[in-house]
Write a protein that holds these residues in place. Structure first.
Motif, PDB file in Angstrom:
ATOM      1  N   LEU A 124       0.822  -1.207   0.000  1.00  0.00           N
ATOM      2  CA  LEU A 124       0.000   0.000   0.000  1.00  0.00           C
ATOM      3  C   LEU A 124       0.860   1.264   0.000  1.00  0.00           C
ATOM      4  O   LEU A 124       0.528   2.259  -0.653  1.00  0.00           O
ATOM      5  N   ARG A 125       1.966   1.232   0.694  1.00  0.00           N
ATOM      6  CA  ARG A 125       2.859   2.387   0.701  1.00  0.00           C
ATOM      7  C   ARG A 125       3.422   2.641  -0.690  1.00  0.00           C
ATOM      8  O   ARG A 125       3.479   3.793  -1.163  1.00  0.00           O
ATOM      9  N   ALA A 126       3.857   1.576  -1.366  1.00  0.00           N
ATOM     10  CA  ALA A 126       4.402   1.734  -2.714  1.00  0.00           C
ATOM     11  C   ALA A 126       3.337   2.244  -3.678  1.00  0.00           C
ATOM     12  O   ALA A 126       3.611   3.084  -4.545  1.00  0.00           O
ATOM     13  N   SER A 127       2.114   1.751  -3.518  1.00  0.00           N
ATOM     14  CA  SER A 127       1.008   2.217  -4.350  1.00  0.00           C
ATOM     15  C   SER A 127       0.761   3.707  -4.159  1.00  0.00           C
ATOM     16  O   SER A 127       0.546   4.453  -5.120  1.00  0.00           O
ATOM     17  N   ALA A 128       0.808   4.150  -2.907  1.00  0.00           N
ATOM     18  CA  ALA A 128       0.572   5.569  -2.624  1.00  0.00           C
ATOM     19  C   ALA A 128       1.667   6.441  -3.224  1.00  0.00           C
ATOM     20  O   ALA A 128       1.397   7.509  -3.778  1.00  0.00           O
ATOM     21  N   ILE A 129       2.922   5.991  -3.127  1.00  0.00           N
ATOM     22  CA  ILE A 129       4.027   6.765  -3.684  1.00  0.00           C
ATOM     23  C   ILE A 129       3.877   6.878  -5.203  1.00  0.00           C
ATOM     24  O   ILE A 129       4.136   7.930  -5.800  1.00  0.00           O
ATOM     25  N   ALA A 130       3.457   5.781  -5.842  1.00  0.00           N
ATOM     26  CA  ALA A 130       3.284   5.778  -7.299  1.00  0.00           C
ATOM     27  C   ALA A 130       2.078   6.589  -7.735  1.00  0.00           C
ATOM     28  O   ALA A 130       1.944   6.908  -8.927  1.00  0.00           O
ATOM     29  N   GLY A 131       1.188   6.927  -6.813  1.00  0.00           N
ATOM     30  CA  GLY A 131      -0.064   7.566  -7.210  1.00  0.00           C
ATOM     31  C   GLY A 131      -0.928   6.623  -8.017  1.00  0.00           C
ATOM     32  O   GLY A 131      -1.630   7.034  -8.944  1.00  0.00           O
ATOM     33  N   ASP A 132      -0.899   5.329  -7.644  1.00  0.00           N
ATOM     34  CA  ASP A 132      -1.562   4.266  -8.400  1.00  0.00           C
ATOM     35  C   ASP A 132      -2.620   3.593  -7.525  1.00  0.00           C
ATOM     36  O   ASP A 132      -2.342   2.581  -6.879  1.00  0.00           O
ATOM     37  N   PRO A 133      -3.828   4.130  -7.467  1.00  0.00           N
ATOM     38  CA  PRO A 133      -4.852   3.549  -6.594  1.00  0.00           C
ATOM     39  C   PRO A 133      -5.273   2.145  -7.012  1.00  0.00           C
ATOM     40  O   PRO A 133      -5.740   1.375  -6.182  1.00  0.00           O
ATOM     41  N   LEU A 134      -5.125   1.814  -8.295  1.00  0.00           N
ATOM     42  CA  LEU A 134      -5.552   0.479  -8.730  1.00  0.00           C
ATOM     43  C   LEU A 134      -4.724  -0.617  -8.089  1.00  0.00           C
ATOM     44  O   LEU A 134      -5.256  -1.644  -7.650  1.00  0.00           O
ATOM     45  N   SER A 135      -3.405  -0.419  -8.007  1.00  0.00           N
ATOM     46  CA  SER A 135      -2.581  -1.446  -7.369  1.00  0.00           C
ATOM     47  C   SER A 135      -2.874  -1.534  -5.877  1.00  0.00           C
ATOM     48  O   SER A 135      -2.881  -2.620  -5.289  1.00  0.00           O
ATOM     49  N   GLY A 136      -3.145  -0.397  -5.244  1.00  0.00           N
ATOM     50  CA  GLY A 136      -3.501  -0.418  -3.833  1.00  0.00           C
ATOM     51  C   GLY A 136      -4.839  -1.089  -3.580  1.00  0.00           C
ATOM     52  O   GLY A 136      -4.993  -1.857  -2.639  1.00  0.00           O
ATOM     53  N   ALA A 137      -5.816  -0.777  -4.439  1.00  0.00           N
ATOM     54  CA  ALA A 137      -7.130  -1.414  -4.297  1.00  0.00           C
ATOM     55  C   ALA A 137      -7.025  -2.920  -4.492  1.00  0.00           C
ATOM     56  O   ALA A 137      -7.695  -3.697  -3.797  1.00  0.00           O
ATOM     57  N   TYR A 138      -6.191  -3.325  -5.434  1.00  0.00           N
ATOM     58  CA  TYR A 138      -5.997  -4.755  -5.672  1.00  0.00           C
ATOM     59  C   TYR A 138      -5.379  -5.416  -4.440  1.00  0.00           C
ATOM     60  O   TYR A 138      -5.809  -6.495  -4.013  1.00  0.00           O
ATOM     61  N   ALA A 139      -4.380  -4.771  -3.836  1.00  0.00           N
ATOM     62  CA  ALA A 139      -3.778  -5.306  -2.618  1.00  0.00           C
ATOM     63  C   ALA A 139      -4.803  -5.397  -1.494  1.00  0.00           C
ATOM     64  O   ALA A 139      -4.862  -6.393  -0.756  1.00  0.00           O
ATOM     65  N   LEU A 140      -5.632  -4.364  -1.353  1.00  0.00           N
ATOM     66  CA  LEU A 140      -6.651  -4.386  -0.299  1.00  0.00           C
ATOM     67  C   LEU A 140      -7.655  -5.514  -0.507  1.00  0.00           C
ATOM     68  O   LEU A 140      -8.167  -6.087   0.463  1.00  0.00           O
ATOM     69  N   SER A 141      -7.933  -5.862  -1.766  1.00  0.00           N
ATOM     70  CA  SER A 141      -8.896  -6.939  -2.015  1.00  0.00           C
ATOM     71  C   SER A 141      -8.365  -8.276  -1.519  1.00  0.00           C
ATOM     72  O   SER A 141      -9.143  -9.157  -1.116  1.00  0.00           O
ATOM     73  N   PHE A 142      -7.046  -8.453  -1.516  1.00  0.00           N
ATOM     74  CA  PHE A 142      -6.460  -9.681  -0.992  1.00  0.00           C
ATOM     75  C   PHE A 142      -6.285  -9.599   0.526  1.00  0.00           C
ATOM     76  O   PHE A 142      -6.456 -10.598   1.227  1.00  0.00           O
ATOM     77  N   ALA A 143      -5.960  -8.407   1.016  1.00  0.00           N
ATOM     78  CA  ALA A 143      -5.903  -8.226   2.460  1.00  0.00           C
ATOM     79  C   ALA A 143      -7.265  -8.498   3.087  1.00  0.00           C
ATOM     80  O   ALA A 143      -7.365  -9.009   4.210  1.00  0.00           O
TER      81      ALA A 143
END
Length: 427
Positions: free
Chosen positions: A218-237
């Motif tokens: 999630l931290r890497a997603s936030a730095i990239a400004g990439d909500p899709l990768s963060g949302a994908y990670a949250l779906s597995f979390a």
């Protein structure tokens, strides 16, 4: 976090159905005092949360949540580029995120999701291809291969390989050779590599490790400004959360956070995946009507078709997978007939479980066997159990093995049936 804890305590008390007077008497506190605690007018103390845990039979969940709350003035790694690189470096070096010992991974995941929600703007675009795509494209290709390997062989080897990809990606970030969109893409790839490590750790029965890597993703997603990768990670979390007792509502909250952040950028396939995962979490919480609404949203989203800009990570999201999730949810809600109807619909949608997704298929087949058992159809239950065992034969997955072990426990009450006996002896 105290506000979230107050909400959790209030929601659990209300769900118990106990009148205020009865609850307060059993807790050993005056009702007005406890009302003030829940409303934020009184401090949450260890004694109060212990009373809530005792009366509501929550197994120490609230005490763990309070313990996981950072003390006033405690320093936490910042959710910015420097902080994210520090956390990712700690991960690849084998250290613990923030040097904290989280007592309950569900609580920690909620903290990470809340910080991610603040750190990443809504509707940020996916990092675009850079002028120097060759090396980055090779990393993306290897991450795609690892996703397929996880599907086919399970998480054991994937865990080691994904850690290697994360190490390589973090090393490239720290060289300072990349900037602009190339650097953003590297952080997006670090988010996916960390998610793969997290998911494989969870699949191998290591929730604490999984939580730390989900935080890094999630931290890497936030730095990239990439909500899709963060949302994908949250779906597995969220799967980790709803697989943990008393954490299903946390899973729903994680998915709500993900959906809010991608509501302007998600393709129908992404919407379908997030809705289906929300439905599964709601089934774990016993909310049948809300679960059905989310499944309807997922099916309607798939009806809108695939898009050229679908993330590569969503290759597995199709009608077959959605129906398998629907079947699992129906079984959780005590409707084996509906569960079997959904499982059969999934197979009718050409779900390629045996060939492409044996790990997941073993889990779904074990659930189908449980549904047959609930209908007293022992022959069909044994047939599904054998099929699940064959799928699991080539898969390294503690999660799938646990699902089959639970099925064996249920079948043990029916050893008068010859097929059951044979399966328990050699299956």
């Amino acid at each position: 976090m105290p506000d979230q804890l107050r909400e959790d305590m209030r929601d659990r008390r209300r769900a118990s159905g106990l009148p205020w007077s009865t609850f307060a008497r059993e807790a050993g506190f005056a009702a007005p005092y406890l009302r003030n605690v829940e409303n934020g007018n009184r401090k949450i103390t260890p004694e109060v949360v212990a009373a809530y845990d005792r009366v509501l039979h929550t197994g120490g969940t609230f005490a763990a949540e309070l313990a996981a709350t950072p003390a006033a003035g405690a320093k936490e790694t910042a959710w910015n580029r420097d902080g994210g690189i520090a956390v990712l470096t700690d991960l690849v070096n084998g250290s613990n995120v923030d040097r904290r010992s989280f007592l309950t991974s569900g609580i920690a995941l909620s903290l990470s999701a809340a910080n991610w929600e603040k750190a990443i703007p809504t509707g940020s675009p996916l990092p675009s291809p850079s002028d120097d795509p060759a090396q980055l494209a090779r990393i993306e290709g290897r991450l795609d291969d690892l996703r397929r390997l996880d599907d086919e062989l399970g998480s054991g080897e994937v865990h080691r390989l994904a850690r290697g990809e994360l190490h390589y990606t973090v090393t490239l970030i720290k060289t300072g050779r990349y900037s602009g969109t190339s650097l953003d893409r590297l952080f997006s790839m670090a988010a996916e590599a960390a998610r793969q490590v997290a998911w494989s750790a969870f699949d191998q029965g290591r929730p604490g490790t999984a939580q730390r890597y989900f935080d890094g993703s999630l931290r890497a997603s936030a730095i990239a400004g990439d909500p899709l990768s963060g949302a994908y990670a949250l779906s597995f979390a969220a799967i980790q959360c709803y697989s943990t007792p008393h954490q299903a509502q946390r899973a729903v909250s994680l998915l709500e956070t993900a959906r809010e952040k991608v509501k302007h950028t998600a393709t129908p396939r992404m919407e379908a995946m997030l809705a289906a995962r929300t439905a599964r979490a709601l089934s774990k919480a016993g909310e049948g009507k809300a679960c059905a609404r989310q499944l309807a949203i997922a099916r309607a989203a798939l009806d809108r078709g695939v898009h050229d800009d679908d993330p590569k990570t969503l290759y597995w999201v199709d009608y077959g997978e959605i129906e398998m999730i629907a079947g699992s949810s129906a079984l959780q809600l005590g409707d084996p007939d509906e569960a079997l109807r959904c499982f059969e619909a999934a197979m009718g949608a050409a779900y390629p479980g045996d060939d492409e997704y044996p790990r997941s298929h073993a889990i779904y087949l074990a659930r189908a066997a449980e549904a047959h058992l609930a209908r007293h159809d022992l022959d069909a239950a044994v047939a599904s159990a054998w099929h699940a065992a064959r799928c699991l034969g080539v898969v390294d997955s503690a999660r799938s093995a646990s699902e089959l072990a639970s099925l064996r426990s249920l079948l043990a009450a029916h050893t008068g049936h010859r097929g059951v006996r044979e399966f328990l002896e050699i299956g």
